[in-house]
Design an enzyme around this catalytic site. Structure first.
Site, PDB file in Angstrom:
ATOM      1  N   HIS A  23       0.858  -1.201   0.000  1.00  0.00           N
ATOM      2  CA  HIS A  23       0.000   0.000   0.000  1.00  0.00           C
ATOM      3  C   HIS A  23       0.884   1.237   0.000  1.00  0.00           C
ATOM      4  CE1 HIS A  23      -3.769  -2.147   1.861  1.00  0.00           C
ATOM      5  NE2 HIS A  23      -3.775  -2.195   0.552  1.00  0.00           N
ATOM      6  N   HIS A  79     -11.919  -9.760  -5.388  1.00  0.00           N
ATOM      7  CA  HIS A  79     -11.613  -8.411  -4.856  1.00  0.00           C
ATOM      8  C   HIS A  79     -10.806  -7.678  -5.928  1.00  0.00           C
ATOM      9  CE1 HIS A  79     -10.053  -5.344  -2.230  1.00  0.00           C
ATOM     10  NE2 HIS A  79      -8.997  -5.988  -1.794  1.00  0.00           N
ATOM     11  N   GLU A  81      -8.694  -5.095  -5.772  1.00  0.00           N
ATOM     12  CA  GLU A  81      -7.426  -4.417  -5.493  1.00  0.00           C
ATOM     13  C   GLU A  81      -6.317  -5.050  -6.336  1.00  0.00           C
ATOM     14  OE1 GLU A  81      -6.650  -3.927  -1.291  1.00  0.00           O
ATOM     15  OE2 GLU A  81      -5.288  -2.250  -1.687  1.00  0.00           O
ATOM     16  N   ASP A  83      -3.344  -6.001  -6.110  1.00  0.00           N
ATOM     17  CA  ASP A  83      -2.473  -7.118  -5.728  1.00  0.00           C
ATOM     18  C   ASP A  83      -3.117  -8.455  -6.095  1.00  0.00           C
ATOM     19  OD1 ASP A  83      -4.227  -6.201  -3.692  1.00  0.00           O
ATOM     20  OD2 ASP A  83      -3.202  -7.399  -2.172  1.00  0.00           O
ATOM     21  N   HIS A 145     -12.010  -6.224   2.846  1.00  0.00           N
ATOM     22  CA  HIS A 145     -11.987  -4.910   3.440  1.00  0.00           C
ATOM     23  C   HIS A 145     -12.370  -3.787   2.474  1.00  0.00           C
ATOM     24  CE1 HIS A 145      -7.895  -3.618   1.749  1.00  0.00           C
ATOM     25  NE2 HIS A 145      -8.125  -4.805   1.238  1.00  0.00           N
ATOM     26  N   ASP A 164      -8.577 -11.574   1.075  1.00  0.00           N
ATOM     27  CA  ASP A 164      -7.726 -10.950   2.098  1.00  0.00           C
ATOM     28  C   ASP A 164      -8.023 -11.456   3.513  1.00  0.00           C
ATOM     29  OD1 ASP A 164      -6.148  -9.262   0.507  1.00  0.00           O
ATOM     30  OD2 ASP A 164      -7.673  -7.700   0.483  1.00  0.00           O
ATOM     31  N   TYR A 192      -1.758  -7.944  10.288  1.00  0.00           N
ATOM     32  CA  TYR A 192      -2.652  -7.712   9.145  1.00  0.00           C
ATOM     33  C   TYR A 192      -4.014  -7.247   9.638  1.00  0.00           C
ATOM     34  CZ  TYR A 192      -4.524  -8.520   4.452  1.00  0.00           C
ATOM     35  OH  TYR A 192      -5.084  -8.349   3.207  1.00  0.00           O
ATOM     36  N   HIS A 225      -3.272 -14.051   0.735  1.00  0.00           N
ATOM     37  CA  HIS A 225      -1.907 -13.699   1.171  1.00  0.00           C
ATOM     38  C   HIS A 225      -1.456 -14.698   2.232  1.00  0.00           C
ATOM     39  CE1 HIS A 225      -1.921  -9.737  -0.716  1.00  0.00           C
ATOM     40  NE2 HIS A 225      -3.040  -9.418  -0.103  1.00  0.00           N
TER      41      HIS A 225
HETATM   42 FE1  FEO Z   1      -7.165  -5.821  -0.450  1.00  0.00          FE
HETATM   43 FE2  FEO Z   1      -4.707  -8.060  -0.774  1.00  0.00          FE
HETATM   44  O1  FEO Z   1      -5.789  -6.658  -1.329  1.00  0.00           O
END
Ligand code: FEO
Length: 395
Positions: A23, A79, A81, A83, A145, A164, A192, A225
């Site tokens: 981030h 999701h 995002e 990543d 999230h 996530d 996290y 992750h």
């Molecule tokens: Fe919310 Fe691992 O991205």
């Protein structure tokens, strides 16, 4: 590289041992991370999520080594995002018409990031997709999230693809929770949660109860992750319930910055006073300018109370303390107490400013704080010790 998880499911992600910041500079990742993507081969072939954008070509090339990309019938993006969705541009160049299953909010976030009109199929909680012997069940996980977040459950294999949630920034070649150091794993999982999920604890509680009420057997939790939870996977679900419920341990964390060591001496004397009042309390001290901000936030998450100190500088507070207080305000910790302290030479506004910012961040401030002029002498340090003792009684 690909790794077998079950007869039908293969890990096709990327282990990123080099990642030190996530981030932007907002999250330190001392142990790297992984971007987990999964390939399901039933009568239909499904790709669940992709990897971070810098690895998009590596991801596509690696998939091509094990399959013809045209075999992919469906893509599920849990999701938006980058990543997790970052390889979509490279992938969709090869298979442009493949349907992408995701939430309505993910259509917005994916279009917002990539400005492409891919073949989106919007899904809601309870929607299913037959892929052969198994079925995929979609569960929206709004604000876990992002508004677009979703879980995907696979029947038969009893796998929850949680994205996530339940993840950790933790690079490992071991893949599974029973193969890694438990202390490291839980530290990274807590870090996290503390730094990313704290503001959404109410959503976490509700979503977990909703999932448990669905009574879906869960044999494996495939996160996006870190490790896959296959050994007692519900351990992390139960841990999340604890963390989402005003979590605290018997710990007080003293956080300070200092210019000529006056505020540091105060911090040490206050910590002595706390231990003197109750030796059972775990007391930790961090100089915010020298310690990692996300590790400090993790300690705040564990604490029942914090003491925050800064010298007065230019009628304000130190940069590092201001930054941490801003982070705490955003994270919205609940059920925690606090107070301020600081050394000063003439105007001495720091304790008032910190007190006000602690209040703004949702801490219950138990007193007006303590100040010491110039460099604290023995009398001032004794007052700090007494302040520490009193603070324990005020909790
Ligand atoms: Fe919310 Fe691992 O991205």
């Amino acid at each position: 590289m690909t790794r077998k998880i079950t007869g039908k499911v293969t890990w096709v992600g990327k282990v990123d041992w080099e990642l030190k910041r996530f981030h932007g500079d907002e999250f330190s990742t001392h142990r790297g991370s992984t971007y987990n993507a999964y390939l399901i081969r039933d009568r239909k072939t499904v790709l669940i999520d992709t990897v971070w954008k810098p690895y998009e070509q590596e991801f596509v090339d690696s998939l091509k080594k094990v399959m013809d990309l045209r075999e992919i019938d469906y893509i599920v993006i849990n999701h938006g995002e980058i990543d997790h969705s970052g390889a979509l541009v490279a992938l969709m160049k090869e298979i442009p018409d493949t349907p992408i299953y995701c939430t309505a909010n993910a259509v917005k976030s994916l279009k917002g990031h990539y400005h492409k009109d891919w073949n989106f199929v919007e899904v809601k909680t309870g929607d299913t997709l037959d892929i052969g012997e198994s079925k995929l069940i979609f569960v929206e996980a709004r604000m876990l999230h992002w508004p677009d977040s979703m879980f995907t459950y696979m029947t038969g294999e009893n796998i929850l693809f949680s994205n996530d949630a339940f993840g950790q920034h933790y690079a490992t070649e071991e893949l599974f929770n029973d193969r890694v150091d438990t202390d490291e794993l839980y530290y990274e999982a807590m870090k996290y949660y503390a730094n990313i999920l704290t503001p959404f604890s109410r959503f976490v509680r509700n979503k977990i109860h909703e999932l448990l009420d669905m009574k879906l057997p869960v044999d494996i939790i495939c996160t996006s992750h870190g490790v896959i939870w296959r050994d007692n996977p519900l351990q992390i679900v139960n841990k999340y319930l604890e963390w989402a419920n005003d979590y605290q341990e018997n710990q007080i964390t003293v956080i300070y910055d200092t210019m000529w060591n006056g505020t540091r001496k105060m911090a040490e004397a206050i910590a002595e006073g706390i231990k003197d009042a109750d030796n059972g309390i775990v007391v930790k001290q961090f100089n915010a300018a020298k310690h990692d901000k996300n590790d400090i936030i993790t300690q705040v998450f564990k604490s029942k109370a914090i003491l925050v100190g800064s010298p007065t500088i230019n009628r304000g507070i130190a940069f590092s303390i201001a930054g941490l207080l801003e982070m705490m305000k955003g994270l919205g910790f609940t059920n925690k107490k606090g107070a301020a302290f600081g050394a000063y030479g003439w105007s001495g506004e720091s304790t008032k400013i910190i007190t006000s910012k602690l209040n703004e961040a949702g801490f219950s401030v138990v007193n007006d704080g303590i100040r010491a002029m110039w460099y604290p002498d023995d009398r001032a340090l004794n007052e700090c010790r007494e302040f520490g003792r009193r603070f324990v009684k005020e909790l």
